[in-house]
Every structure is written in structure tokens, then in C-alpha cells.
Design an enzyme around this catalytic site. Structure first.
Site, PDB file in Angstrom:
ATOM      1  N   TYR A 163      -1.984  -1.630   9.161  1.00 34.77           N
ATOM      2  CA  TYR A 163      -0.686  -2.222   8.277  1.00 34.77           C
ATOM      3  C   TYR A 163       0.127  -3.125   9.312  1.00 34.77           C
ATOM      4  CZ  TYR A 163      -2.175   1.373   5.166  1.00 34.77           C
ATOM      5  OH  TYR A 163      -2.992   2.114   4.321  1.00 34.77           O
ATOM      6  N   LYS A 211      -8.935   1.356  -4.933  1.00 27.11           N
ATOM      7  CA  LYS A 211      -7.838   2.223  -4.768  1.00 27.11           C
ATOM      8  C   LYS A 211      -7.039   2.472  -5.741  1.00 27.11           C
ATOM      9  CE  LYS A 211      -8.351   2.354   0.541  1.00 27.11           C
ATOM     10  NZ  LYS A 211      -7.840   2.343   1.580  1.00 27.11           N
ATOM     11  N   HIS A 253       0.751  -0.994   0.041  1.00 28.12           N
ATOM     12  CA  HIS A 253      -0.131   0.109  -0.051  1.00 28.12           C
ATOM     13  C   HIS A 253       0.785   1.150  -0.170  1.00 28.12           C
ATOM     14  CE1 HIS A 253      -3.542  -2.408   1.577  1.00 28.12           C
ATOM     15  NE2 HIS A 253      -2.554  -2.987   2.157  1.00 28.12           N
ATOM     16  N   HIS A 298      -2.645  -3.281  -3.297  1.00 28.20           N
ATOM     17  CA  HIS A 298      -4.015  -3.185  -2.988  1.00 28.20           C
ATOM     18  C   HIS A 298      -4.792  -2.939  -4.371  1.00 28.20           C
ATOM     19  CE1 HIS A 298      -7.001  -1.466  -0.141  1.00 28.20           C
ATOM     20  NE2 HIS A 298      -7.713  -1.893  -1.081  1.00 28.20           N
ATOM     21  N   CYS A 335      -3.808   2.545  -5.073  1.00 25.84           N
ATOM     22  CA  CYS A 335      -2.759   2.452  -4.023  1.00 25.84           C
ATOM     23  C   CYS A 335      -2.116   0.892  -4.304  1.00 25.84           C
ATOM     24  CB  CYS A 335      -3.189   2.541  -2.849  1.00 25.84           C
ATOM     25  SG  CYS A 335      -2.722   1.625  -1.384  1.00 25.84           S
TER      26      CYS A 335
END
Length: 172
Positions: free
Chosen positions: A71, A156, A42, A147, A158
Site C-alpha cells: 500500500y 476480498k 483496503h 478493493h 475488504c
């Protein structure tokens, strides 16, 4: 960008916090080591011109109803890394994969104007490669993904690159 924030609606029920999710809906805060199928990368989606400390990350995650940083690992621009969850602890970073994944996040992901950009510094890249190699040794069946590469996850941008391609050599 959609952010997962509590309360969540799961199966028609409102779940107020991550703690409630782990006790009432998905019992248990730990996952067996052999259940780790993914190492998910991420970014924080913060501008390359701003610093985002682990303390800020923790504050923001707790404001969203998490029990701690979601995380497992966080990598700063200077290459330093902090661990926020034990390896066998369920993360809060990529539903519905939290019970079978390790979450690794790096600081950055946006240019100075707030547009998605691969902002990883050389030090971040080196730390990330070392950490991913170490995690992949511990969890050899785990696949490295971003992700943004996880089907069915909250969509996302990301991170802004494809970890599955960049780190494919690790999974051979």
C-alpha cells in the site's frame, strides 16, 4: 479470503517476486501521475482487539514476496498514518489495477471473533477522509473505490463497507 502471494502465475509463467514482476513482466516501478485512475481503500483484515504495526505489515508483505508494503498509505487505529510507497510508485495491493491506483489501507476490519466488521475508529475515519481529499485533489480524475468494488480483482471482503458510496461527495 484469497491473498495474493508470490509466486504468481501470469500468462502461464511463474513470477517469483514482486521485483521480478516489475522488471521482467510489467517493466518499471513508476507510473505517470496521469495514469492514476483509482484510489483504492483496503483494510488489514485484523481483529479490532489486536494491534497491527507498520513493522508487522511490512514483515508480512515481504514474506509474501513484495519488495515493501504493497500500500502507499497505512492508517492506524489511533489515526496516525505512514507512507510506504511514493505516489508515482506502482503498488502491490489490487491486481490488475496496481499500475493505475494509489492504495490506502486501514488497520482492522474484523470484530473480536474474526468476523468482517467496519472497525474504523473516529480518528481513523477523520484521517482517512483527510487523506482521500488530499489524494483526490492531486489526482482529480481518480475514482475512490474499495478493493471489494474492483471488477476483476482478487475477490476480498475488504473493506467491509462501500467507499464509493461513503465518499461519493468527494468525486463531484
Amino acid at each position: 479470503m484469497i491473498q495474493e502471494t508470490f509466486p504468481l502465475s501470469i500468462g502461464g509463467d511463474q513470477v517469483a517476486t514482486e521485483d521480478q514482476l516489475l522488471t521482467d513482466v510489467e517493466p518499471g516501478i513508476y507510473m505517470p501521475a496521469d495514469s492514476v485512475s483509482y484510489i483504492i481503500v483496503h483494510c488489514t483484515a485484523t481483529r479490532e482487539t489486536q494491534d497491527y504495526t507498520p513493522e508487522q505489515l511490512k514483515h508480512d508483505h515481504m514474506q509474501r514476496g513484495f519488495i515493501d508494503v504493497g500500500y502507499h498509505f497505512y492508517i492506524r487505529k489511533d489515526g496516525s498514518v505512514t507512507q510506504h510507497r511514493r505516489l508515482n510508485e506502482v503498488g502491490a495491493h489490487c491486481r490488475p489495477f496496481n499500475r493505475c491506483s494509489i492504495g490506502v489501507c486501514y488497520e482492522g476490519g474484523l470484530d473480536a471473533n474474526g468476523k468482517p466488521k467496519d472497525t474504523r475508529t473516529l480518528k481513523q475515519r477523520a484521517t482517512l477522509v483527510g487523506l482521500l481529499l488530499d489524494l483526490h485533489r492531486k489526482f482529480p480524475k481518480a475514482v475512490i473505490r474499495g478493493h471489494n468494488e474492483m471488477p476483476g480483482a482478487v475477490p476480498k471482503a475488504c473493506p467491509v463497507y462501500k467507499p464509493s458510496k461513503e465518499y461519493a461527495y468527494m468525486m463531484k
